[in-house]
Scaffold this motif. Sequence first.
Motif, PDB file in Angstrom:
ATOM      1  N   ALA A 139       5.270  -4.482 -12.239  1.00  0.00           N
ATOM      2  CA  ALA A 139       5.243  -3.039 -12.007  1.00  0.00           C
ATOM      3  C   ALA A 139       5.239  -2.776 -10.512  1.00  0.00           C
ATOM      4  CB  ALA A 139       4.007  -2.413 -12.655  1.00  0.00           C
ATOM      5  N   GLY A 140       5.574  -1.571 -10.121  1.00  0.00           N
ATOM      6  CA  GLY A 140       5.567  -1.187  -8.714  1.00  0.00           C
ATOM      7  C   GLY A 140       4.656   0.006  -8.495  1.00  0.00           C
ATOM      8  N   ILE A 141       3.723  -0.123  -7.560  1.00  0.00           N
ATOM      9  CA  ILE A 141       2.877   1.007  -7.162  1.00  0.00           C
ATOM     10  C   ILE A 141       3.072   1.202  -5.660  1.00  0.00           C
ATOM     11  CG2 ILE A 141       0.566   2.006  -7.120  1.00  0.00           C
ATOM     12  CD1 ILE A 141      -0.228   0.142  -9.373  1.00  0.00           C
ATOM     13  N   THR A 142       3.765   2.268  -5.302  1.00  0.00           N
ATOM     14  CA  THR A 142       4.097   2.523  -3.904  1.00  0.00           C
ATOM     15  C   THR A 142       2.903   3.113  -3.171  1.00  0.00           C
ATOM     16  OG1 THR A 142       6.393   2.929  -4.490  1.00  0.00           O
ATOM     17  CG2 THR A 142       5.657   3.736  -2.342  1.00  0.00           C
ATOM     18  N   VAL A 143       2.552   2.505  -2.026  1.00  0.00           N
ATOM     19  CA  VAL A 143       1.458   3.024  -1.203  1.00  0.00           C
ATOM     20  C   VAL A 143       1.890   3.235   0.252  1.00  0.00           C
ATOM     21  CG1 VAL A 143      -0.384   2.070  -2.637  1.00  0.00           C
ATOM     22  CG2 VAL A 143       0.566   0.686  -0.799  1.00  0.00           C
ATOM     23  N   ALA A 144       3.082   2.788   0.606  1.00  0.00           N
ATOM     24  CA  ALA A 144       3.525   2.873   1.993  1.00  0.00           C
ATOM     25  C   ALA A 144       4.098   4.248   2.306  1.00  0.00           C
ATOM     26  CB  ALA A 144       4.582   1.809   2.276  1.00  0.00           C
ATOM     27  N   GLU A 145       3.804   4.723   3.491  1.00  0.00           N
ATOM     28  CA  GLU A 145       4.394   5.973   3.958  1.00  0.00           C
ATOM     29  C   GLU A 145       5.924   5.829   3.967  1.00  0.00           C
ATOM     30  OE1 GLU A 145       2.556   8.923   5.067  1.00  0.00           O
ATOM     31  OE2 GLU A 145       1.176   7.784   3.812  1.00  0.00           O
ATOM     32  N   PRO A 146       6.651   6.890   3.678  1.00  0.00           N
ATOM     33  CA  PRO A 146       8.107   6.786   3.550  1.00  0.00           C
ATOM     34  C   PRO A 146       8.864   6.691   4.871  1.00  0.00           C
ATOM     35  CG  PRO A 146       7.405   9.042   3.167  1.00  0.00           C
ATOM     36  CD  PRO A 146       6.147   8.220   3.283  1.00  0.00           C
ATOM     37  N   ASP A 147       8.169   6.796   6.008  1.00  0.00           N
ATOM     38  CA  ASP A 147       8.864   6.733   7.287  1.00  0.00           C
ATOM     39  C   ASP A 147       9.104   5.291   7.702  1.00  0.00           C
ATOM     40  OD1 ASP A 147       6.433   5.789   8.194  1.00  0.00           O
ATOM     41  OD2 ASP A 147       5.858   7.657   9.168  1.00  0.00           O
ATOM     42  N   ALA A 148       9.643   5.112   8.896  1.00  0.00           N
ATOM     43  CA  ALA A 148      10.046   3.779   9.354  1.00  0.00           C
ATOM     44  C   ALA A 148       8.867   2.843   9.561  1.00  0.00           C
ATOM     45  CB  ALA A 148      10.848   3.895  10.653  1.00  0.00           C
ATOM     46  N   ASN A 149       7.668   3.395   9.841  1.00  0.00           N
ATOM     47  CA  ASN A 149       6.512   2.545  10.107  1.00  0.00           C
ATOM     48  C   ASN A 149       5.918   1.914   8.847  1.00  0.00           C
ATOM     49  OD1 ASN A 149       6.505   3.002  12.910  1.00  0.00           O
ATOM     50  ND2 ASN A 149       5.440   4.959  12.632  1.00  0.00           N
ATOM     51  N   GLN A 150       6.136   2.544   7.702  1.00  0.00           N
ATOM     52  CA  GLN A 150       5.696   2.007   6.421  1.00  0.00           C
ATOM     53  C   GLN A 150       4.205   1.627   6.422  1.00  0.00           C
ATOM     54  OE1 GLN A 150       8.440  -0.958   4.818  1.00  0.00           O
ATOM     55  NE2 GLN A 150      10.068  -0.215   6.129  1.00  0.00           N
TER      56      GLN A 150
END
Length: 508
Positions: free
Chosen positions: A250-261
């Motif tokens: 499964a995938g749980i996204t926690v990173a900010e969507p900008d380039a710095n992630q």
Amino acid sequence: MAHLRSRRRLALAVPVVLSLTASLGFLPGAASAAPQTASAAASAEGPTLPYLVNTKTDHRTIESVKKAIEAAGGTVVIAYEKIGVIVVHSANPDFGKQIRAVRGVESAGASRTAPLTAAGTTDEGAAQVLSAAEAAKVAKSSAAGEEPLEADQWDLRAIGADKAATINPGSKDVTVAVIDVGVDDTHPDIAPNFSASQSANCVGGKADTTYGAWRPVDADHYHGTHVAGEIAAARNGIGVAGVAPGVKVAGITVAEPDANQLFFPESVVCAFVFAADHGVEITNNSYYVDPWLYNCMDDPDQKAIVDAVNRAQLYAQNKGTLNVAAAGNSNDDLDSDALVDDSSPDDSTAVTRTVDPHKCFDVPTQLPGVVTVSSTGVKGAKSYFSSYGDGVIDVAAPGGDRYQIPDTPSANGRILSTLPNNTYGFLQGTSMATPHVAAVAALLKSKYPWATPAQLQALLKAQADNPGCPTDPYDGNGDGVVDATCVGGKRVNGFYGFGIVNALRAVK
């Protein structure tokens, strides 16, 4: 590009490690003074920052604290009442100080040092994409019954995962959640094993389960897709194979969507709670929580981060989830008396500081019960970048090393796996070692479905192969300088913990 952190933690089973709970997250800290009134709080406006407010878990206290938050100029984003963590936004520059004085508040602080506008991972260097011509060359070298690109997957053979797959590829009843920058579930090697019902986007602290919300925002957010493929890429005659090609991912996204992630704590809290509440057996954590590489308990903001994330990951453990995390790529001795941190905070202006890793914690990797993973190369030696530490590292696994060259078609010492948009590429890092351990844990959970997180961790250690400390001085990059010192014996040591995981032994 995102950065990843090192981690340290006691390497014993959960019951022993849980004795650290008081020092890591549940320290008393609430006075009984009343907060300022809303008008007083609003008198000094600043940039809006997110805060973590940690309270007792009874409903009456939480409701009382919510009212105090509003009075102090805060807005509740979400309250995780089961663990007593409230995510708040406020433009009151004194919000943290005021809310820490409220009865029932055990710790509170800002989760960032920069305003809300606009994550860290553990890969070392950018991805090397495998071209179509290179893929065709590799495919010619693959043996009968192998995946087309498997000839380049030295890491599978290093831990017996190729042979293990013929015995037990893992159960569809076991899910590994990749807490990361997003997972491209449309990739043909990931799609067969992807669990959409256990996936979400937790950026900002509140789970979004809209279909596809877990996907990376662009091809540069490739880290999570690479990790997912290492764990559970299907043996379907396409591309590569995962260590546990029969389990769900499964995938749980926690990173900010900008380039710095960047991976901020409120998002990670959401991810652990979501994973636990959706029946995930194992989480893969190839990152550190931003903005602090180490969170020092004498700083109220950093203490609140440790407290909140610890509550969330302990909640997951108590619900039956094993959390596996990366040791980091700084080649740091995480059992030393002092380390230099010159990268924090990474969301504003970093300052150089010296920290004691026994008192300033890398989160979530240093939290109680989390499995700490170091990285090895094709020769079985510690990767030149991998952090280490006696009594810190639990187990090791292949994470790649460009100085350790394999006898493969591409002669690439990094780890080959999936990338977004139906592509493949090489990465190295403790980020790549961690999914190997998470996958072997999934194989063990498939064989022993009633095993608790503590039991799974014990099984991981029991099946590992420990090469022992090197007899010669360690020079990871071959420049003639000793880069690290291994402490410990054949059974357990600072480079490999209890040893390098072995998938074949796990299924046998």
